[in-house]
Design a protein around this motif. Sequence first.
Motif, PDB file in Angstrom:
ATOM      1  N   ALA A   1       0.829  -1.201   0.000  1.00 55.97           N
ATOM      2  CA  ALA A   1       0.000   0.000   0.000  1.00 55.97           C
ATOM      3  C   ALA A   1       0.866   1.254   0.000  1.00 55.97           C
ATOM      4  N   THR A   2       0.361   2.276  -0.660  1.00 60.11           N
ATOM      5  CA  THR A   2       1.046   3.567  -0.649  1.00 60.11           C
ATOM      6  C   THR A   2       0.709   4.301   0.647  1.00 60.11           C
ATOM      7  N   PRO A   3       1.504   5.285   1.021  1.00 62.59           N
ATOM      8  CA  PRO A   3       1.154   6.066   2.215  1.00 62.59           C
ATOM      9  C   PRO A   3      -0.246   6.669   2.121  1.00 62.59           C
ATOM     10  N   ARG A   4      -0.621   7.129   0.955  1.00 61.13           N
ATOM     11  CA  ARG A   4      -1.957   7.700   0.773  1.00 61.13           C
ATOM     12  C   ARG A   4      -3.040   6.651   1.030  1.00 61.13           C
ATOM     13  N   GLU A   5      -2.827   5.418   0.556  1.00 59.72           N
ATOM     14  CA  GLU A   5      -3.793   4.341   0.787  1.00 59.72           C
ATOM     15  C   GLU A   5      -3.883   3.997   2.270  1.00 59.72           C
ATOM     16  N   LEU A   6      -2.744   3.980   2.953  1.00 58.57           N
ATOM     17  CA  LEU A   6      -2.747   3.690   4.388  1.00 58.57           C
ATOM     18  C   LEU A   6      -3.523   4.744   5.165  1.00 58.57           C
ATOM     19  N   VAL A   7      -3.285   6.014   4.846  1.00 60.37           N
ATOM     20  CA  VAL A   7      -4.001   7.098   5.532  1.00 60.37           C
ATOM     21  C   VAL A   7      -5.494   7.001   5.257  1.00 60.37           C
ATOM     22  N   ALA A   8      -5.876   6.755   4.009  1.00 63.05           N
ATOM     23  CA  ALA A   8      -7.295   6.654   3.662  1.00 63.05           C
ATOM     24  C   ALA A   8      -7.957   5.492   4.395  1.00 63.05           C
ATOM     25  N   ALA A   9      -7.268   4.360   4.475  1.00 66.38           N
ATOM     26  CA  ALA A   9      -7.826   3.202   5.177  1.00 66.38           C
ATOM     27  C   ALA A   9      -7.972   3.504   6.667  1.00 66.38           C
ATOM     28  N   TRP A  10      -6.974   4.114   7.243  1.00 69.61           N
ATOM     29  CA  TRP A  10      -7.021   4.429   8.670  1.00 69.61           C
ATOM     30  C   TRP A  10      -8.117   5.449   8.974  1.00 69.61           C
ATOM     31  N   GLU A  11      -8.229   6.477   8.137  1.00 71.71           N
ATOM     32  CA  GLU A  11      -9.275   7.476   8.357  1.00 71.71           C
ATOM     33  C   GLU A  11     -10.660   6.860   8.196  1.00 71.71           C
ATOM     34  N   GLY A  12     -10.810   5.945   7.246  1.00 73.43           N
ATOM     35  CA  GLY A  12     -12.080   5.258   7.088  1.00 73.43           C
ATOM     36  C   GLY A  12     -12.423   4.425   8.303  1.00 73.43           C
ATOM     37  N   LEU A  13     -11.418   3.790   8.866  1.00 79.76           N
ATOM     38  CA  LEU A  13     -11.613   2.967  10.052  1.00 79.76           C
ATOM     39  C   LEU A  13     -11.972   3.818  11.265  1.00 79.76           C
ATOM     40  N   CYS A  14     -11.364   4.982  11.365  1.00 73.42           N
ATOM     41  CA  CYS A  14     -11.556   5.851  12.535  1.00 73.42           C
ATOM     42  C   CYS A  14     -12.644   6.895  12.322  1.00 73.42           C
ATOM     43  N   GLY A  15     -13.373   6.796  11.253  1.00 75.06           N
ATOM     44  CA  GLY A  15     -14.432   7.768  10.999  1.00 75.06           C
ATOM     45  C   GLY A  15     -13.913   9.143  10.648  1.00 75.06           C
ATOM     46  N   GLY A  16     -12.718   9.214  10.080  1.00 74.70           N
ATOM     47  CA  GLY A  16     -12.165  10.490   9.658  1.00 74.70           C
ATOM     48  C   GLY A  16     -11.422  11.251  10.738  1.00 74.70           C
ATOM     49  N   ARG A  17     -11.411  10.709  11.951  1.00 76.23           N
ATOM     50  CA  ARG A  17     -10.686  11.384  13.035  1.00 76.23           C
ATOM     51  C   ARG A  17      -9.183  11.267  12.805  1.00 76.23           C
ATOM     52  N   ARG A  18      -8.478  12.307  13.066  1.00 78.72           N
ATOM     53  CA  ARG A  18      -7.016  12.313  12.952  1.00 78.72           C
ATOM     54  C   ARG A  18      -6.409  11.859  14.272  1.00 78.72           C
ATOM     55  N   SER A  19      -5.324  11.109  14.184  1.00 78.53           N
ATOM     56  CA  SER A  19      -4.631  10.701  15.399  1.00 78.53           C
ATOM     57  C   SER A  19      -3.455  11.638  15.648  1.00 78.53           C
ATOM     58  N   GLU A  20      -2.967  11.607  16.852  1.00 74.68           N
ATOM     59  CA  GLU A  20      -1.819  12.425  17.219  1.00 74.68           C
ATOM     60  C   GLU A  20      -0.575  11.897  16.525  1.00 74.68           C
TER      61      GLU A  20
END
Length: 50
Positions: A14-33
Amino acid sequence: MSILRWSPETFWRATPRELVAAWEGLCGGRRSEPALNGDLRRLMEAFPDQ
């Protein structure tokens, strides 16, 4: 398998962009620290390479 339900091959390809999109989808768009200075060391201790 992991929290994203991806195989290791899928995760590592996965690309960094794909990882961020997957994580944001999992977390409901919330950003982590952002990671702190000692986070990598703690992760390496918790999950050492074999």
